[in-house]
Design a protein around this motif. Structure first.
Motif, short mmCIF file in Angstrom:
data_model
loop_
_atom_site.label_atom_id
_atom_site.label_comp_id
_atom_site.label_asym_id
_atom_site.label_seq_id
_atom_site.Cartn_x
_atom_site.Cartn_y
_atom_site.Cartn_z
N TYR A 14 12.08 53.76 57.60
CA TYR A 14 12.98 53.16 58.58
C TYR A 14 13.09 53.98 59.87
N GLU A 15 13.28 55.30 59.72
CA GLU A 15 13.46 56.15 60.90
C GLU A 15 12.21 56.21 61.77
N HIS A 16 11.05 55.88 61.19
CA HIS A 16 9.80 55.96 61.93
C HIS A 16 9.38 54.62 62.51
N VAL A 17 10.19 53.61 62.29
CA VAL A 17 9.95 52.32 62.94
C VAL A 17 10.76 52.29 64.23
N ALA A 18 12.08 52.28 64.08
CA ALA A 18 12.99 52.39 65.23
C ALA A 18 14.33 52.84 64.68
N TRP A 19 15.03 53.71 65.43
CA TRP A 19 16.25 54.29 64.89
C TRP A 19 17.23 54.59 66.02
N PHE A 20 18.50 54.20 65.83
CA PHE A 20 19.55 54.51 66.81
C PHE A 20 20.33 55.73 66.36
N GLU A 21 20.52 56.67 67.28
CA GLU A 21 21.32 57.85 66.99
C GLU A 21 21.73 58.51 68.30
N GLY A 23 23.44 57.64 70.94
CA GLY A 23 23.28 56.92 72.19
C GLY A 23 21.85 56.69 72.61
N MET A 24 20.92 56.68 71.66
CA MET A 24 19.52 56.51 72.01
C MET A 24 18.77 55.85 70.86
N VAL A 25 17.81 54.98 71.21
CA VAL A 25 16.92 54.40 70.21
C VAL A 25 15.55 55.08 70.34
N ARG A 26 15.07 55.62 69.22
CA ARG A 26 13.74 56.24 69.17
C ARG A 26 12.80 55.26 68.48
N ILE A 27 11.68 54.95 69.13
CA ILE A 27 10.71 54.01 68.58
C ILE A 27 9.35 54.71 68.50
N LEU A 28 8.78 54.74 67.31
CA LEU A 28 7.45 55.34 67.16
C LEU A 28 6.45 54.57 68.01
N ASP A 29 5.69 55.27 68.82
CA ASP A 29 4.72 54.63 69.71
C ASP A 29 3.45 54.31 68.92
N ARG A 30 3.36 53.07 68.47
CA ARG A 30 2.22 52.65 67.65
C ARG A 30 0.95 52.42 68.47
N ARG A 31 1.07 52.48 69.78
CA ARG A 31 -0.11 52.29 70.62
C ARG A 31 -1.07 53.48 70.51
N ILE A 32 -0.53 54.63 70.10
CA ILE A 32 -1.35 55.85 70.05
C ILE A 32 -1.37 56.50 68.67
N LYS A 43 17.40 54.77 76.33
CA LYS A 43 18.82 55.04 76.53
C LYS A 43 19.56 53.85 77.12
N ASP A 44 18.85 52.74 77.28
CA ASP A 44 19.42 51.48 77.74
C ASP A 44 18.73 50.38 76.93
N TYR A 45 19.48 49.38 76.51
CA TYR A 45 18.87 48.35 75.67
C TYR A 45 17.71 47.65 76.38
N ARG A 46 17.75 47.63 77.71
CA ARG A 46 16.65 47.00 78.47
C ARG A 46 15.35 47.78 78.28
N TRP A 75 26.78 50.51 72.18
CA TRP A 75 27.13 51.87 72.59
C TRP A 75 27.35 51.93 74.11
N GLN A 76 26.48 51.27 74.85
CA GLN A 76 26.58 51.29 76.31
C GLN A 76 27.89 50.71 76.81
N ILE A 77 28.41 49.69 76.12
CA ILE A 77 29.58 48.95 76.60
C ILE A 77 30.83 49.29 75.79
N ARG A 78 30.77 50.35 75.00
CA ARG A 78 31.83 50.65 74.02
C ARG A 78 33.20 50.90 74.63
N ASN A 79 33.26 51.33 75.90
CA ASN A 79 34.55 51.66 76.51
C ASN A 79 35.15 50.51 77.31
N ALA A 80 34.48 49.36 77.33
CA ALA A 80 34.99 48.20 78.08
C ALA A 80 35.99 47.42 77.22
N ASP A 81 36.66 46.46 77.84
CA ASP A 81 37.59 45.63 77.06
C ASP A 81 36.79 44.65 76.19
#
Length: 350
Positions: A14-21, A23-32, A43-46, A75-81
């Protein structure tokens, strides 16, 4: 919650596919991978949307990245109403779902589920980030467990000491096929079509099968007929990015031509996966056209002279008459009878 990735290859942890921790998502770069083990940090969902679009992760990897991307959005919007949080997450859900058009229906199931979990947590005054992560892990476990059922039926079709040809990288089914074969002490050899232009078969599928202890041989995409005629291929299998109700399937471009060769050499072709309830026929399948530059070069090295053109349809569509069976968690269906899958209760998958 007991995780379903135990004993699987590095790529499928699981951690080597994609993982949030943190405030950041780490995604294994399968292109290489496996030449370089590197993670793309978002660090941004975009940035997750872009990573999916750029094929940093592919096959079923984007399902996990989509869920973790939703956690990052929360996480990005956690402090909004509450109202602002919900509107932001609604936008994020659609942005992530439409990162790749051919599989948008599947991504949308993931992001919609995360959205529902987040809304419920926000209404209760609880942590939406944790709710989304929990929902994503539950989805991961469901998909892995479901694909292990599929793998049981697939391994039933493989003769002892059989030689199996694969196409592209079927993600979970590849690992589960190996795990089931291990458990049954089955001797299986794998041949992997390399799958241009990203070489997923050569880099990813062969890595998983080799790491899990099976003989793995890579062939170039134009060696398929030779291998079928001379190397004793006993079965061809692939996953599918879409399985329509009329039996047409969409998978990595090149799948159809291998299916044609399999028919010519009398080699059975079994597709694995869960049919798509919202894709009734071939007409509902949209083929994603990617940047032709990805065909003209590889890892920054140009293959052609300037001005040479290319095309890059990501998928092709294989008709039902080339498919010997669609293997699901409920068993093996005729490609002409895929719609029967929905005649009985369907378990949640994504």
């Amino acid at each position: 919650m007991e995780r379903q990735d135990k004993g699987l290859a590095y790529l499928l942890q699981y951690e080597h596919v994609a993982w949030f921790e943190n405030g950041m998502v780490r995604i294994l770069d399968r292109r290489i991978y496996p030449s370089v083990i590197r993670y793309v940090e978002c660090k941004d969902y975009r940035e997750v949307v872009q990573a999916i679009r750029d094929m940093v992760t592919q096959s079923a990897g984007p399902y996990t990245a989509a869920g973790m991307g939703m956690a990052l959005a929360a996480w990005q919007i956690r402090n909004a109403d509450q109202k602002e949080q919900k509107e932001f997450l609604k936008t994020a859900a659609e942005d992530i779902a439409t990162a790749r058009i051919t599989t948008a229906n599947r991504y949308r199931v993931i992001t919609s589920g995360c959205l529902q979990a987040a809304y419920a947590a926000i209404d209760r005054g609880e942590n939406a980030v944790e709710a989304i992560i929990q929902r994503t892990l539950e989805s991961l476990n469901r998909r892995y467990a479901t694909m292990e059922k599929v793998a049981e039926y697939l391994v039933d079709q493989i003769p002892e000491k059989g030689r199996v040809l694969t196409q592209c990288f079927g993600e979970t089914i590849v690992g589960m096929m190996c795990r089931v074969a291990q458990r049954r002490n089955r001797q299986v050899e794998f041949y992997h079509a390399e799958t241009r232009p990203y070489l997923q078969g050569a880099r990813l599928t062969s890595s998983v099968c080799h790491e899990m202890g099976f003989s793995s041989t890579v062939i170039t995409d134009n060696m398929v007929a030779y291998a079928m005629e001379n190397k004793g291929i006993s079965l061809f299998t692939s996953a599918a990015d879409t399985i329509a109700g009329d039996g047409h399937i969409a998978n990595k471009v090149g799948t159809m031509q291998i299916a044609i060769l399999a028919k010519y050499f009398h080699i059975p072709y079994f597709v694995t996966g869960i049919p798509d309830a919202d894709k009734r026929s071939k007409a509902d399948i949209i083929i994603e056209e990617r940047d032709p530059q990805q065909v003209l070069c590889y890892r920054g090295i140009n293959n052609t002279l300037p001005g040479v053109q290319a095309i890059y349809p990501s998928f092709d569509i294989t008709p039902p008459y080339l498919i010997d069976g669609v293997i699901t968690d409920k068993g093996v269906y005729s490609a002409y009878d895929v719609a029967a899958y929905f005649e009985e209760d369907v378990s949640q998958f994504y």
